[in-house]
Design an enzyme around this catalytic site. Structure first.
Site, PDB file in Angstrom:
ATOM      1  N   ILE A  58      -7.474   7.682  -0.952  1.00  0.00           N
ATOM      2  CA  ILE A  58      -7.451   6.396  -0.850  1.00  0.00           C
ATOM      3  C   ILE A  58      -8.265   5.879   0.510  1.00  0.00           C
ATOM      4  O   ILE A  58      -7.972   6.474   1.464  1.00  0.00           O
ATOM      5  CB  ILE A  58      -6.000   5.904  -0.885  1.00  0.00           C
ATOM      6  CG1 ILE A  58      -5.992   4.471  -1.142  1.00  0.00           C
ATOM      7  CG2 ILE A  58      -5.194   6.334   0.084  1.00  0.00           C
ATOM      8  CD1 ILE A  58      -4.548   3.857  -1.138  1.00  0.00           C
ATOM      9  N   SER A  59      -8.994   5.174   0.218  1.00  0.00           N
ATOM     10  CA  SER A  59     -10.054   4.647   1.524  1.00  0.00           C
ATOM     11  C   SER A  59      -9.071   3.989   2.520  1.00  0.00           C
ATOM     12  O   SER A  59      -8.189   3.642   2.033  1.00  0.00           O
ATOM     13  CB  SER A  59     -11.147   3.766   1.205  1.00  0.00           C
ATOM     14  OG  SER A  59     -12.048   4.438   0.095  1.00  0.00           O
ATOM     15  N   GLN A  60      -9.745   3.753   3.527  1.00  0.00           N
ATOM     16  CA  GLN A  60      -9.024   3.340   4.710  1.00  0.00           C
ATOM     17  C   GLN A  60      -9.006   1.706   4.491  1.00  0.00           C
ATOM     18  O   GLN A  60      -9.975   1.175   3.713  1.00  0.00           O
ATOM     19  CB  GLN A  60      -9.690   3.552   6.235  1.00  0.00           C
ATOM     20  CG  GLN A  60     -10.892   2.865   6.215  1.00  0.00           C
ATOM     21  CD  GLN A  60     -11.351   3.496   7.579  1.00  0.00           C
ATOM     22  OE1 GLN A  60     -12.218   4.620   7.368  1.00  0.00           O
ATOM     23  NE2 GLN A  60     -11.457   2.877   8.643  1.00  0.00           N
ATOM     24  N   HIS A 116     -11.676  -0.928   2.350  1.00  0.00           N
ATOM     25  CA  HIS A 116     -11.359  -1.997   1.299  1.00  0.00           C
ATOM     26  C   HIS A 116     -11.603  -3.246   1.408  1.00  0.00           C
ATOM     27  O   HIS A 116     -12.285  -4.008   0.673  1.00  0.00           O
ATOM     28  CB  HIS A 116      -9.822  -1.797   0.718  1.00  0.00           C
ATOM     29  CG  HIS A 116      -9.577  -0.453  -0.080  1.00  0.00           C
ATOM     30  ND1 HIS A 116      -9.917  -0.130  -1.076  1.00  0.00           N
ATOM     31  CD2 HIS A 116      -8.557   0.567   0.463  1.00  0.00           C
ATOM     32  CE1 HIS A 116      -9.334   1.038  -1.418  1.00  0.00           C
ATOM     33  NE2 HIS A 116      -8.637   1.405  -0.342  1.00  0.00           N
ATOM     34  N   ARG A 175       0.863  -1.084   0.041  1.00  0.00           N
ATOM     35  CA  ARG A 175      -0.078   0.063  -0.133  1.00  0.00           C
ATOM     36  C   ARG A 175       0.972   1.360   0.167  1.00  0.00           C
ATOM     37  O   ARG A 175       0.433   2.170  -0.435  1.00  0.00           O
ATOM     38  CB  ARG A 175      -0.835  -0.223   1.277  1.00  0.00           C
ATOM     39  CG  ARG A 175      -1.877   1.067   1.094  1.00  0.00           C
ATOM     40  CD  ARG A 175      -2.951   1.086   2.446  1.00  0.00           C
ATOM     41  NE  ARG A 175      -4.064   1.927   2.314  1.00  0.00           N
ATOM     42  CZ  ARG A 175      -4.148   3.062   3.115  1.00  0.00           C
ATOM     43  NH1 ARG A 175      -3.158   3.144   4.111  1.00  0.00           N
ATOM     44  NH2 ARG A 175      -5.319   3.850   2.703  1.00  0.00           N
TER      45      ARG A 175
END
Length: 222
Positions: free
Chosen positions: A66-68, A72, A40
Site C-alpha cells: 500500500i503506497s504512502q 496517494h 487507512r
C-alpha cells in the site's frame, strides 16, 4: 460520492497526517478531506495498524504494497476530480485508494488481478462504509470496456508503456495518471486526452511495483 461516516479512535492520527501532507505540498482540499475521513488502518494488515497513519508504504501480502499517503495524495491531486466523475482504477490492492476515490468521484471501477486481494478489498471497503466502488478481477491493462468511457483513470503500478486500451477507454477531456518505467528510474506521468490528441506530462520521480498484464510487464517464470 457514497460513503458512510466513520467513528474510530484514529482521528488524531489522521489530523497529524493531514498537516504533514500540507507541508509536503498537497493543496487540494477535497483530497485532504478524503484522507482525513478514510480509515487507512482498516486497509493495512492488523500487525501494522500502529503505523497506518505514518507517511510510509507498507506490505500487504502477495508481493504488493500500500503506497504512502503522500503518494496517494499526489496521484489524486493530479486527477483534479470534482465529484461527478466515473473513474477506473487499475490495481485495487486492499482498496484504500479506491476508498479515497469513492469520496472524490461518483462511480469508481477498480480492477485487481489477484483474486484474494480483490475479495479482501471488497470486504474492507464495505467495512469502511464505501458504497460506490465496484471491485472486479481481471487484467487491468485491458481496462474494463463494458463500463467505459472513464473521466479519469489511475494506475497503481509501474508500466513500461501507457496501455493502449486505457487510452481508448478514456473520455474526451479525461485524465490518466500512471507510473512509467524508464529502466533505472520511474516517473509519474499525467496523460490528457483531447480528441485524437494525447498529451503527456512528467510529474516527477516515483517508485511502484510492476504492472503485470498483456500491456504491461509479463509475469516472471517460476
Amino acid at each position: 460520492m457514497a460513503t458512510r461516516p466513520i467513528a474510530d479512535s484514529y482521528g488524531g492520527y489522521r489530523a497529524r497526517l493531514i498537516e504533514e501532507l500540507r507541508r509536503k505540498g498537497i493543496k487540494d482540499m477535497a483530497v485532504l478531506a478524503a484522507i482525513a475521513e478514510t480509515p487507512r488502518h482498516l486497509f493495512v494488515p492488523e500487525a501494522l495498524r500502529a503505523r497506518a497513519y505514518d507517511d510510509t508504504s507498507l506490505p500487504i501480502g502477495q508481493g504488493q504494497t500500500i503506497s504512502q499517503p503522500s503518494t496517494h495524495a499526489q496521484y489524486l491531486q493530479a486527477l483534479s476530480l470534482r465529484g461527478g466523475e466515473r473513474v477506473l482504477e487499475v490495481g485495487t490492492g486492499t482498496g484504500y485508494q479506491a476508498a479515497l476515490l469513492g469520496r472524490l468521484a461518483e462511480v469508481v471501477v477498480s480492477v485487481e488481478r489477484i483474486a484474494d486481494l480483490a475479495a479482501l478489498a471488497r470486504q474492507t471497503l464495505s467495512q469502511a462504509g464505501t458504497t460506490n466502488v465496484t471491485v472486479l478481477v481481471g487484467d487491468g491493462t485491458l481496462g474494463w470496456r463494458p463500463l467505459a468511457p472513464y473521466d479519469a483513470i489511475l494506475v497503481s503500478a509501474s508500466s513500461p508503456r501507457i496501455p493502449a486500451p486505457l487510452i481508448d477507454q478514456l473520455a474526451d477531456g479525461g485524465i490518466l495518471v500512471i507510473p512509467l518505467d524508464r529502466g533505472t528510474t520511474q516517473e509519474l506521468c499525467r496523460v490528457t486526452k483531447q480528441g485524437d490528441e494525447v498529451m503527456e506530462e512528467n510529474l516527477g520521480a516515483t517508485q511502484f511495483v510492476r504492472l503485470i498484464g498483456r500491456h504491461g510487464f509479463q509475469p516472471e517464470a517460476t
